[in-house]
Write an enzyme that holds these catalytic residues in place. Structure first.
Site, PDB file in Angstrom:
ATOM      1  N   GLU A   1     -17.973 -90.015 -45.030  1.00  0.00           N
ATOM      2  CA  GLU A   1     -18.366 -89.706 -46.418  1.00  0.00           C
ATOM      3  C   GLU A   1     -18.034 -90.886 -47.332  1.00  0.00           C
ATOM      4  O   GLU A   1     -17.408 -90.730 -48.378  1.00  0.00           O
ATOM      5  CB  GLU A   1     -17.636 -88.442 -46.906  1.00  0.00           C
ATOM      6  CG  GLU A   1     -17.838 -87.245 -46.004  1.00  0.00           C
ATOM      7  CD  GLU A   1     -17.177 -85.971 -46.506  1.00  0.00           C
ATOM      8  OE1 GLU A   1     -16.809 -85.895 -47.698  1.00  0.00           O
ATOM      9  OE2 GLU A   1     -17.022 -85.040 -45.694  1.00  0.00           O
TER      10      GLU A   1
ATOM     11  N   GLU B   1     -10.983 -80.517 -43.383  1.00  0.00           N
ATOM     12  CA  GLU B   1      -9.860 -80.477 -44.346  1.00  0.00           C
ATOM     13  C   GLU B   1      -8.870 -79.335 -44.120  1.00  0.00           C
ATOM     14  O   GLU B   1      -8.522 -78.618 -45.061  1.00  0.00           O
ATOM     15  CB  GLU B   1     -10.429 -80.408 -45.771  1.00  0.00           C
ATOM     16  CG  GLU B   1     -11.369 -81.565 -46.078  1.00  0.00           C
ATOM     17  CD  GLU B   1     -12.121 -81.412 -47.401  1.00  0.00           C
ATOM     18  OE1 GLU B   1     -11.882 -80.431 -48.122  1.00  0.00           O
ATOM     19  OE2 GLU B   1     -12.959 -82.284 -47.695  1.00  0.00           O
TER      20      GLU B   1
END
Ligand code: G3I
Length: 369
Positions: free
Chosen positions: A284, A175
């Site tokens: 995820e 991220e």
């Protein structure tokens, strides 16, 4: 003679009872929403990973306490790969400068090894769940770039070396790109970025590669299907690859909801990243039944929301199967609807297994191809 007949009758009664009880047990363990009552076929004996054995590895994010009892059996049946949900993150595994806490991560790796499963390491560099000590000196002042990079190098080297040969893939960087439609704003203003600029990014991959040259190294992010963010990630990766940085793959986190991403945006993201020669994993995956935080009409797993979730899962897995040449894994983020990180502040029912660990209707659509 009478004794023999009576013995036979007893045996017959016992066998009949055994058969009835066995059938009832099988039905209650396999029978679930989406299968017609009374049907037991080979499919119910297979796990999710078995349906996808010719496509990609199916994994799941776990905590050590998922790996006991019925849940452990269900995990072994359905998944071929484990990702530690939290315990390998910098904060939990490296709580202070000279202290590493390995126990929880070791438990997950040992379980995977004992059961012939792969492990994805998550994550080496992140703006969250990282000890504040990483960025401070003994007086509480912000450290220099040299100190921050030296600490990151030590962290990556120690963690990757410990699990060399046991963790096959690492989310090296998580991220790092900002969610902003302004194309001039690219990097998240994390402590790493503020102290080190872009330099920590390439270095993180190099150090991970030096510690385990065989590990598959990932850049991992969410909202990777949103065109503006997708393109920022693509540009960053292209530049890093051109500079010879060892990056092998992109993780699309897959925290999706029933209206997003569209089929087109999902396809485009996979095509764009893989055009760089990178492999793709959904790292995820979960599909919440709510389309936003303010989506509060008819709260709960209503038939309408259930159907939308079924349709979404069907679409996503159709695309992923079609892209099997570049998609090497799909990992679910949590085991079942019994417990998901999305359950705060309300239950979100985002997975393929229900609160009792049984396959949902969406599961049966995902394995029907
Ligand atoms: O371990 C402490 C415990 O000691 C304490 O008693 C408890 C009280 O709240 O908190 C526990 O820590 C929590 C931790 O999960 C372990 O359960 C943290 O508060 C909580 O914030 C943390 O949430 C995790 C979150 O990352 C942190 O950002 C979620 O479980 C985890 O699923 C989530 O995973 C991230 C991925 O790593 C990266 N992509 C997004 C994804 C979802 O946010």
């Amino acid at each position: 003679m009478k004794i023999i007949l009576s013995k036979n009758r007893t045996l017959f009664t016992f066998l009949s009872a055994f058969v009835v009880v066995t059938v009832i047990m099988l039905l209650s363990s396999f029978g679930s929403a989406g299968r017609s009552a009374g049907v037991i076929d080979a499919d119910t004996l297979k796990g999710l990973k078995d349906f996808y054995k010719d496509y990609f590895t199916i994994g799941v994010a776990v905590a050590p306490n998922n790996l006991i009892g019925a849940q452990a059996e269900m995990i072994k049946k359905n998944f071929g790969s484990l990702t530690p949900e939290n315990v390998m993150k910098p904060g939990p595994i490296h709580p202070s400068e000279n202290k590493y806490f390995w126990d929880d991560a070791d438990k997950i790796v040992a379980f995977a090894q004992a059961n012939g499963m792969k492990v994805r390491g998550h994550t080496l560099t992140w703006h969250a769940q990282t000890g504040a000590w990483m960025f401070k000196d003994s007086l509480g002042n912000q450290v220099t770039k040299e100190v921050a990079l030296a600490r990151l190098k030590d962290h990556i080297t120690q963690v990757v070396s410990r699990y060399k040969g046991k963790v096959y893939a690492w989310d090296v960087l998580n991220e790092a790109i900002v969610d902003d439609n302004d194309t001039s704003k690219v990097f998240r203003q994390s402590q790493w970025y503020k102290i080190c600029g872009e330099e920590f990014i390439g270095k993180a991959f190099q150090w991970a590669h030096e510690a385990d040259p065989k590990a598959v190294l990932f850049y991992n992010d969410y909202n990777t299907e949103v065109p503006v963010k997708r393109d920022k990630i693509y540009n960053m990766l292209k530049k890093l690859l051109k500079a010879g940085i060892p990056i092998n793959a992109v993780g699309l986190q897959g925290h999706w909801h029933t209206d997003d991403p569209s089929e087109k945006n999902l396809r485009d993201a996979i095509d764009k990243f893989s055009s760089l020669g990178l492999k793709i994993q959904i790292t995820e995956l979960d599909v919440t039944i709510y389309t936003s935080r303010t989506d509060t009409v008819n709260i709960g797993f209503t038939p309408e929301r259930e159907q939308k979730q079924i349709d979404f899962y069907k679409m996503a897995f159709k695309v992923l199967r079609e892209k099997k040449n570049v998609v090497t894994g799909v990992t679910f983020w949590n085991v079942s609807d019994a417990s998901s990180w999305l359950d705060r502040p309300r239950k979100s029912y985002p997975l393929l297994f229900d609160v009792n660990l049984k396959p949902k209707k969406a599961y049966w659509e995902v394995v029907k191809f």
